[in-house]
Each structure stands twice: as C-alpha cells, then as structure tokens.
Design a protein around this motif. Structure first.
Motif, PDB file in Angstrom:
ATOM      1  N   ALA A  74       9.413  13.414  28.232  1.00  0.00           N
ATOM      2  CA  ALA A  74       9.826  12.848  26.960  1.00  0.00           C
ATOM      3  C   ALA A  74      10.592  11.552  27.246  1.00  0.00           C
ATOM      4  O   ALA A  74      10.540  10.704  26.512  1.00  0.00           O
ATOM      5  CB  ALA A  74      10.419  14.073  26.284  1.00  0.00           C
ATOM      6  N   GLY A  90       8.421   8.863  28.302  1.00  0.00           N
ATOM      7  CA  GLY A  90       7.976   8.292  27.055  1.00  0.00           C
ATOM      8  C   GLY A  90       8.516   7.592  26.048  1.00  0.00           C
ATOM      9  O   GLY A  90       7.883   6.792  25.355  1.00  0.00           O
ATOM     10  N   ARG A  91       9.820   7.934  26.018  1.00  0.00           N
ATOM     11  CA  ARG A  91      10.356   6.948  24.992  1.00  0.00           C
ATOM     12  C   ARG A  91      10.917   5.569  25.793  1.00  0.00           C
ATOM     13  O   ARG A  91      10.675   4.748  25.015  1.00  0.00           O
ATOM     14  CB  ARG A  91      11.987   7.701  25.112  1.00  0.00           C
ATOM     15  N   ASP A 122       7.080   4.108  25.229  1.00  0.00           N
ATOM     16  CA  ASP A 122       6.851   4.166  23.948  1.00  0.00           C
ATOM     17  C   ASP A 122       5.588   4.795  23.773  1.00  0.00           C
ATOM     18  O   ASP A 122       4.336   4.422  23.067  1.00  0.00           O
ATOM     19  CB  ASP A 122       6.788   2.911  23.210  1.00  0.00           C
ATOM     20  N   GLU A 166       3.163   8.970  25.143  1.00  0.00           N
ATOM     21  CA  GLU A 166       3.008  10.004  25.831  1.00  0.00           C
ATOM     22  C   GLU A 166       3.185  10.244  27.343  1.00  0.00           C
ATOM     23  O   GLU A 166       2.332   9.594  27.717  1.00  0.00           O
ATOM     24  CB  GLU A 166       2.014  11.104  25.162  1.00  0.00           C
ATOM     25  N   ALA A 224       7.055  11.286  23.184  1.00  0.00           N
ATOM     26  CA  ALA A 224       8.519  10.577  23.627  1.00  0.00           C
ATOM     27  C   ALA A 224       9.447  11.341  22.875  1.00  0.00           C
ATOM     28  O   ALA A 224       9.450  11.809  21.794  1.00  0.00           O
ATOM     29  CB  ALA A 224       8.099   9.158  23.242  1.00  0.00           C
TER      30      ALA A 224
END
Length: 181
Positions: free
Chosen positions: A42, A45-46, A49, A51, A136
């Motif tokens: 996650a 993913g952030r 931007d 998955e 994310a």
C-alpha cells in the motif's frame, strides 16, 4: 564481593544478548506477516499512484527479501506496469528506532517496466509471479523510508508502442540513487 559483581555483569550481558536475539526474532516474524506485506504494498502504491502486490517476505535478522513485486499505476501516470524479482535489503536498527527505515542498498535481480498499455504487452510475466494487488494507502505513514541505492542486475524498459513509435531497453544493468521518496 568481586565474585558477585562478576555474576551480576555476566547476567546483565546474557540478558542483553537474549533481548537482542528476541528483538531480532520478533522483528523478523513481524516483517514476514501478511499484514506487514500489505502495508508495504500500500505504501509503494501511494508512491506510484497505483496498486501493488508483494510476494511473501523472508526476514533474517535485519535482512529481508522477497521473490518479487508487481505494481500497476493508473492513468495519467506514465508508468503502466512494473515488475521486480528477487528483491532484498538490509536495514539499520538504530535508524528504525528513530522512526526511519533506512536501506543503504536495495539489490534487485531483474526488473521490467512499461510506460504505456502497448508497451505493457511486451512484459514477460512468466518470470514474475503475480501476487494479489493491494490498493494504494490513503493515509501517510509515520515512518519515513530512505533508500540510498537501488542496484538492478537486469532491467527491461518499454515505452510508447515499441513496434511503432516507441522503444525499449533490454538487459541493461541500472543503478538508481533516490533522493527523498
């Protein structure tokens, strides 16, 4: 009297060593958990931007490794899909106590990245197992991550439509020295 001080110091050293081994074991089991793996996915993913999925993590003391990870970014990001295999790192315990995960060197055996849907069709997915993708993270994490050097033994980059107006780099050794995230 000296005998008692020797016994006290000896017991203190044995206790300190026991605490260190317990901390390493506890930390390793925590890092290997599915919950930690999903948090890592996650967090990545952030950054991209999109998955991300991370294959199971193996930890030995302050060294961790995973057979691989997959990231899928959503438009309008340039990155469409990225895959990496045999990722490993060693982190600094003293920095961890300060709330920072510092990795001086992050070796990766093979990485592939595509920068368009057409380029993504050229990725070799047989070498890179696909773990379940995690959305994310929406919230910021309290721990900062500081990766100093990423060394990729073999990199394949595909951009635009390599058959028409794009291009590709295959089998290139790459090194990245990230600043910030």
């Amino acid at each position: 009297r000296k005998k008692w001080w020797g016994i006290i110091i000896g017991l203190g050293l044995v206790g300190a060593l026991g605490a260190i081994f317990f901390a390493q074991h506890f930390l390793a089991r925590t890092l290997e958990s599915e919950k930690t793996r999903n948090r890592i996915a996650a967090r990545i993913g952030r950054v991209i931007d999109g998955e991300v999925g991370v294959l199971p993590i193996t930890a030995h003391g302050f060294s961790v490794s995973s057979f691989g990870l997959v990231g899928m970014a959503a438009p309008p990001r340039a990155l469409t899909e990225a895959r990496a295999t045999r990722v490993s790192a060693r982190f600094d315990l003293m920095e961890l106590w300060r709330g920072k995960l510092r990795v001086d060197r992050l070796p990766v055996a093979h990485a592939q990245a595509a920068f368009s849907p057409a380029a993504a069709r050229l990725l070799d997915r047989t070498e890179f197992p696909s773990p379940p993708l995690i959305p994310a993270a929406t919230e910021a994490t309290l721990m900062s991550v500081d990766i100093r050097h990423v060394a990729i033994g073999r990199t394949d980059l595909f951009f635009a439509d390599p058959a028409k107006d794009g291009g590709a780099f295959r089998g290139v050794e790459t090194h990245f020295y990230p600043k910030g995230e």
